[in-house]
Design a protein around this motif. Structure first.
Motif, PDB file in Angstrom:
ATOM      1  N   GLY A  39      -2.408 -13.814 -72.505  1.00 18.52           N
ATOM      2  CA  GLY A  39      -1.780 -13.281 -71.319  1.00 18.52           C
ATOM      3  C   GLY A  39      -2.669 -12.380 -70.491  1.00 18.52           C
ATOM      4  N   GLY A  40      -3.939 -12.233 -70.885  1.00 19.70           N
ATOM      5  CA  GLY A  40      -4.860 -11.371 -70.147  1.00 19.70           C
ATOM      6  C   GLY A  40      -4.632  -9.905 -70.446  1.00 19.70           C
ATOM      7  N   GLY A  41      -5.370  -9.052 -69.766  1.00 17.67           N
ATOM      8  CA  GLY A  41      -5.221  -7.619 -69.952  1.00 17.67           C
ATOM      9  C   GLY A  41      -6.557  -6.924 -70.106  1.00 17.67           C
ATOM     10  N   VAL A  42      -6.503  -5.656 -70.489  1.00 16.82           N
ATOM     11  CA  VAL A  42      -7.675  -4.787 -70.538  1.00 16.82           C
ATOM     12  C   VAL A  42      -8.116  -4.594 -71.987  1.00 16.82           C
ATOM     13  CG1 VAL A  42      -8.502  -2.435 -70.099  1.00 16.82           C
ATOM     14  CG2 VAL A  42      -7.032  -3.577 -68.435  1.00 16.82           C
ATOM     15  N   TYR A  43      -9.427  -4.559 -72.196  1.00 14.42           N
ATOM     16  CA  TYR A  43     -10.004  -4.195 -73.494  1.00 14.42           C
ATOM     17  C   TYR A  43     -10.950  -3.027 -73.261  1.00 14.42           C
ATOM     18  CZ  TYR A  43     -11.912  -4.822 -78.203  1.00 14.42           C
ATOM     19  OH  TYR A  43     -12.282  -4.648 -79.535  1.00 14.42           O
ATOM     20  N   ASP A  70     -18.683 -12.554 -71.489  1.00 12.76           N
ATOM     21  CA  ASP A  70     -17.798 -13.524 -70.834  1.00 12.76           C
ATOM     22  C   ASP A  70     -16.374 -12.978 -70.876  1.00 12.76           C
ATOM     23  OD1 ASP A  70     -16.555 -15.717 -69.765  1.00 12.76           O
ATOM     24  OD2 ASP A  70     -17.008 -17.081 -71.420  1.00 12.76           O
ATOM     25  N   VAL A  71     -15.903 -12.487 -69.745  1.00 11.69           N
ATOM     26  CA  VAL A  71     -14.552 -11.932 -69.638  1.00 11.69           C
ATOM     27  C   VAL A  71     -13.708 -12.982 -68.921  1.00 11.69           C
ATOM     28  CG1 VAL A  71     -13.157  -9.976 -68.897  1.00 11.69           C
ATOM     29  CG2 VAL A  71     -15.579  -9.638 -69.471  1.00 11.69           C
ATOM     30  N   ARG A  72     -12.812 -13.617 -69.668  1.00 14.04           N
ATOM     31  CA  ARG A  72     -12.068 -14.755 -69.128  1.00 14.04           C
ATOM     32  C   ARG A  72     -11.040 -14.310 -68.091  1.00 14.04           C
ATOM     33  NH1 ARG A  72     -13.126 -18.911 -72.973  1.00 14.04           N
ATOM     34  NH2 ARG A  72     -15.284 -18.493 -73.632  1.00 14.04           N
ATOM     35  N   ARG A  73     -10.594 -15.284 -67.307  1.00 12.58           N
ATOM     36  CA  ARG A  73      -9.678 -15.024 -66.199  1.00 12.58           C
ATOM     37  C   ARG A  73      -8.460 -14.202 -66.655  1.00 12.58           C
ATOM     38  NH1 ARG A  73      -9.037 -17.262 -61.262  1.00 12.58           N
ATOM     39  NH2 ARG A  73     -10.605 -18.861 -61.735  1.00 12.58           N
ATOM     40  N   GLY A  74      -8.140 -13.169 -65.883  1.00 17.07           N
ATOM     41  CA  GLY A  74      -6.994 -12.309 -66.180  1.00 17.07           C
ATOM     42  C   GLY A  74      -7.307 -11.172 -67.122  1.00 17.07           C
ATOM     43  N   ASN A  75      -8.540 -11.111 -67.633  1.00 23.50           N
ATOM     44  CA  ASN A  75      -8.947 -10.056 -68.559  1.00 23.50           C
ATOM     45  C   ASN A  75      -9.945  -9.123 -67.894  1.00 23.50           C
ATOM     46  OD1 ASN A  75      -7.986 -10.866 -71.564  1.00 23.50           O
ATOM     47  ND2 ASN A  75      -8.443 -12.714 -70.402  1.00 23.50           N
ATOM     48  N   ARG A  76     -10.063  -7.921 -68.445  1.00 14.13           N
ATOM     49  CA  ARG A  76     -11.047  -6.956 -67.971  1.00 14.13           C
ATOM     50  C   ARG A  76     -11.591  -6.170 -69.159  1.00 14.13           C
ATOM     51  NH1 ARG A  76      -8.879  -2.694 -64.285  1.00 14.13           N
ATOM     52  NH2 ARG A  76      -6.911  -3.031 -65.368  1.00 14.13           N
ATOM     53  N   ILE A  77     -12.839  -5.759 -69.063  1.00 14.56           N
ATOM     54  CA  ILE A  77     -13.424  -4.781 -69.984  1.00 14.56           C
ATOM     55  C   ILE A  77     -13.549  -3.461 -69.244  1.00 14.56           C
ATOM     56  CG2 ILE A  77     -15.511  -4.089 -71.218  1.00 14.56           C
ATOM     57  CD1 ILE A  77     -16.032  -6.987 -71.882  1.00 14.56           C
ATOM     58  N   LEU A  78     -13.147  -2.375 -69.882  1.00 16.82           N
ATOM     59  CA  LEU A  78     -13.339  -1.027 -69.344  1.00 16.82           C
ATOM     60  C   LEU A  78     -14.272  -0.258 -70.274  1.00 16.82           C
ATOM     61  CD1 LEU A  78      -9.720   0.013 -68.265  1.00 16.82           C
ATOM     62  CD2 LEU A  78     -11.505  -1.079 -66.901  1.00 16.82           C
ATOM     63  N   ILE A  79     -15.338   0.301 -69.727  1.00 19.17           N
ATOM     64  CA  ILE A  79     -16.316   1.063 -70.510  1.00 19.17           C
ATOM     65  C   ILE A  79     -16.359   2.488 -69.965  1.00 19.17           C
ATOM     66  CG2 ILE A  79     -18.752   1.266 -71.161  1.00 19.17           C
ATOM     67  CD1 ILE A  79     -18.969  -1.770 -70.910  1.00 19.17           C
ATOM     68  N   ALA A 113      -7.299  14.548 -68.908  1.00 22.80           N
ATOM     69  CA  ALA A 113      -7.780  13.528 -68.988  1.00 22.80           C
ATOM     70  C   ALA A 113      -7.349  12.485 -69.896  1.00 22.80           C
ATOM     71  CB  ALA A 113      -8.267  12.930 -67.724  1.00 22.80           C
ATOM     72  N   ARG A 114      -8.099  12.124 -70.793  1.00 20.30           N
ATOM     73  CA  ARG A 114      -7.639  11.078 -71.662  1.00 20.30           C
ATOM     74  C   ARG A 114      -7.554   9.787 -70.907  1.00 20.30           C
ATOM     75  NH1 ARG A 114      -3.175  15.596 -72.600  1.00 20.30           N
ATOM     76  NH2 ARG A 114      -4.738  17.029 -73.265  1.00 20.30           N
ATOM     77  N   ARG A 115      -7.918   8.742 -71.562  1.00 24.25           N
ATOM     78  CA  ARG A 115      -7.724   7.453 -70.915  1.00 24.25           C
ATOM     79  C   ARG A 115      -6.285   7.061 -71.175  1.00 24.25           C
ATOM     80  NH1 ARG A 115     -10.841   3.528 -69.371  1.00 24.25           N
ATOM     81  NH2 ARG A 115     -12.683   4.195 -70.495  1.00 24.25           N
ATOM     82  N   ARG A 116      -5.515   6.919 -70.122  1.00 23.44           N
ATOM     83  CA  ARG A 116      -4.092   6.662 -70.272  1.00 23.44           C
ATOM     84  C   ARG A 116      -3.715   5.360 -69.617  1.00 23.44           C
ATOM     85  NH1 ARG A 116      -2.571  12.615 -68.072  1.00 23.44           N
ATOM     86  NH2 ARG A 116      -3.174  13.828 -69.876  1.00 23.44           N
ATOM     87  N   GLY A 117      -2.897   4.582 -70.306  1.00 21.89           N
ATOM     88  CA  GLY A 117      -2.348   3.376 -69.730  1.00 21.89           C
ATOM     89  C   GLY A 117      -3.385   2.345 -69.363  1.00 21.89           C
ATOM     90  N   ARG A 118      -4.573   2.344 -70.004  1.00 19.23           N
ATOM     91  CA  ARG A 118      -5.624   1.459 -69.564  1.00 19.23           C
ATOM     92  C   ARG A 118      -5.653   0.154 -70.308  1.00 19.23           C
ATOM     93  NH1 ARG A 118     -11.237   3.845 -67.747  1.00 19.23           N
ATOM     94  NH2 ARG A 118     -10.645   3.670 -65.598  1.00 19.23           N
ATOM     95  N   HIS A 119      -5.012   0.052 -71.444  1.00 17.59           N
ATOM     96  CA  HIS A 119      -5.049  -1.254 -72.089  1.00 17.59           C
ATOM     97  C   HIS A 119      -3.787  -2.039 -71.801  1.00 17.59           C
ATOM     98  CE1 HIS A 119      -2.847   0.811 -75.292  1.00 17.59           C
ATOM     99  NE2 HIS A 119      -3.859   1.643 -75.395  1.00 17.59           N
ATOM    100  N   GLY A 120      -3.994  -3.362 -71.717  1.00 18.36           N
ATOM    101  CA  GLY A 120      -2.909  -4.227 -71.279  1.00 18.36           C
ATOM    102  C   GLY A 120      -2.207  -4.861 -72.407  1.00 18.36           C
TER     103      GLY A 120
END
Length: 499
Positions: free
Chosen positions: A101-105, A132-141, A492-499
């Motif tokens: 279903g896609g989303g964030v990693y 290779d980040v497939r359609r509908g997905n994202r990497i956050l660094i 701060a904190r990374r909040r709500g970033r993963h899908g």
């Protein structure tokens, strides 16, 4: 005995390269002294290591850690609903993100974890192949806490396809030699896992339908257990893990022997006072020969993982993985929820192998021997039967509130296989050029364990909310792969970033 195709193959290579190449004598590999993993593996390194490692949380950063937290000699694949991997990450093969279903990693910094990221400006993620980040997905660094950003780089030998968000002032750096500093690390993981797998058991393991009980000898500073069955119920479901007879501060090694071992457990909360939490920094699960290893369950799993087969694939589908993950082969990070890998150190003393030359038949005087730091009796090689796989690996858990991940059939990945499918970013995803990339320049390791020469700045799931500072977005297209080879020996904190 270890089959010639598995541990024996590596033992022969060690004996030949380390002993026979230097002396015209036969050589015997024996388990003798003990030693911690040296940087860039094992314990936290750098000037800002926390004095105390907190339970998984989404608070302010409590320190920085230059040590590798996740290493794969092969490919790193994210699927299912896996959400995050914390700390410094190195994959010598390809990095592929294709979540259901896609989303964030999230990588490097996570919303909930130890909250000990790598140093600012260092390489948070390194790949020897393609990203290779497939359609509908994202990497956050990268990420943030209440005091500001934690930022780092993506260094990649191959191309980048899809959407990668890097928090400022981290960069995407194409470097043909990205994997070069880590080839010796791959060899060290392979040989260390093989050596640890040879250690003689000091305790026993009793596996019932609901619990695996590890009973130590009560005195040894290194407690070793050999497991020839799955740590799972007869139908493949989750069971509890209990340790007894373990002296305070002892290193605990669980050797999972066989071709396809499974750990499926609900044991582990990551909270103070929990038995495995107290053991975490000195607890190691070792898979020396597995071609397909699986760590499954609904726990905050405590302890580190070592897997020595470069042709193997380890699947992690635990709600929380709290410890180092060092694999000579490939990794599949998956799960049915927001499953995470958290950065926690391993500072135990592992068995260490030495090569002892034996006199040849014509020798008239004793041949020289290598000098271990402690006596090195020859240890019998534990048996390596093939662990049967139940047909239904995820029945109802005896832990009523625990979710049950569905483990995919692990796919084999070759460290030198390039990604063959590349998709454009999903509709509406913003892309921009990373700008001029610095010249390819691979790092070397100085005594603190940090790479130098990279950048002037080198130096169950819990909910989260909100978003961090606006990231820089990279959507680069291309294909490339750095072939792996030239293996060194033993070392701060990374909040709500993963899908």
């Amino acid at each position: 005995m270890r089959t010639p195709a598995s541990g024996g193959r590596r033992a022969v290579r060690v004996a030949v390269a380390t002993g026979v190449a230097a002396l015209p004598l036969a050589a015997v590999l024996t388990v003798g002294s003990a030693a911690p993993l040296a940087p860039p593996l094992g314990a936290c390194t750098g000037p800002d290591c926390p004095a105390t490692w907190p339970a998984p949380n989404n608070g302010d950063f409590t320190g920085r850690d230059s040590t590798i937290n996740v290493f794969t000699g092969g490919d790193y694949t994210v699927n299912g609903r896996a959400a995050e991997a914390e700390g410094k990450i190195v994959a010598l093969g390809n990095l592929t993100v294709e979540k259901d279903g896609g989303g964030v990693y999230n990588m490097g910094v996570v919303g909930v974890g130890s909250r000990v990221p790598p140093p600012d400006g260092s390489d948070f993620v390194t790949t020897g192949g393609n990203v290779d980040v497939r359609r509908g997905n994202r990497i956050l660094i990268g990420g943030s806490d209440s005091h500001g950003q934690a930022f780092g780089n993506l260094r990649h030998a191959g191309g980048v396809t899809g959407t990668v968000n890097i928090d400022p002032t981290g960069r995407s750096i194409q470097d043909d030699d990205a994997a070069a500093p880590y080839r010796a690390v791959l060899t060290r993981i392979e040989e260390t896992s093989d050596c640890v797998g040879r250690a003689t058991a000091t305790g026993t393991v009793d596996i019932s339908s609901s619990t695996a009980t590890f009973t130590g000898d009560g005195t040894s500073a290194r407690q070793v257990f050999s497991v020839t069955r799955d740590l799972a119920s007869p139908t493949g479901g989750q069971i509890g893990l209990v340790f007894t007879g373990i002296p305070a501060g002892a290193t605990v090694v669980v050797n999972m022997l066989g071709d396809s071992p499974v750990i499926n457990t609900y044991t582990g909360t990551a909270l103070p006072g929990d038995q495995t939490t107290e053991m975490r920094s000195k607890l190691m699960y070792n898979f020396p020969t597995a071609t397909s290893a699986r760590i499954l369950g609904s726990a905050q799993f405590q302890g580190s993982v070592l897997a020595g087969n470069p042709a193997g694939t380890t699947t992690i589908a635990q709600a929380g993985m709290n410890g180092r993950v060092y694999l000579a082969g490939s990794l599949i990070h998956t799960g049915t929820g927001g499953y995470e890998i958290h950065s926690y150190p391993f500072d135990g003393d592992l068995p260490e192998c030495t090569v002892t030359p034996s006199p040849s038949p014509t020798s008239t005087s004793p041949s020289p021997t290598s000098s271990p730091t402690s006596p090195a009796p020859t240890s019998p090689t534990p048996p390596h039967p093939t662990s049967p796989h139940p047909t239904s690996p995820h029945p109802t858990s005896p832990h009523p509130t625990s979710p049950h991940p569905t483990s995919p059939s692990p796919s084999r990945h070759s460290p030198s296989a390039s990604g063959s499918h590349h998709h454009s970013p999903s509709a509406g995803a913003s892309t921009s050029s990373a700008g001029p990339a610095p010249s390819s320049h691979h790092p070397t390791w100085h005594p603190s364990g940090q790479p130098t020469g990279h950048h002037p700045g080198d130096g169950g799931e819990l909910p989260s909310t909100g978003a961090g500072n606006a990231p820089v977005v990279f959507g680069l297209a291309g294909v490339g792969l750095l072939g792996l080879g030239g293996l060194a020996v033993m070392a701060a904190r990374r909040r709500g970033r993963h899908g």
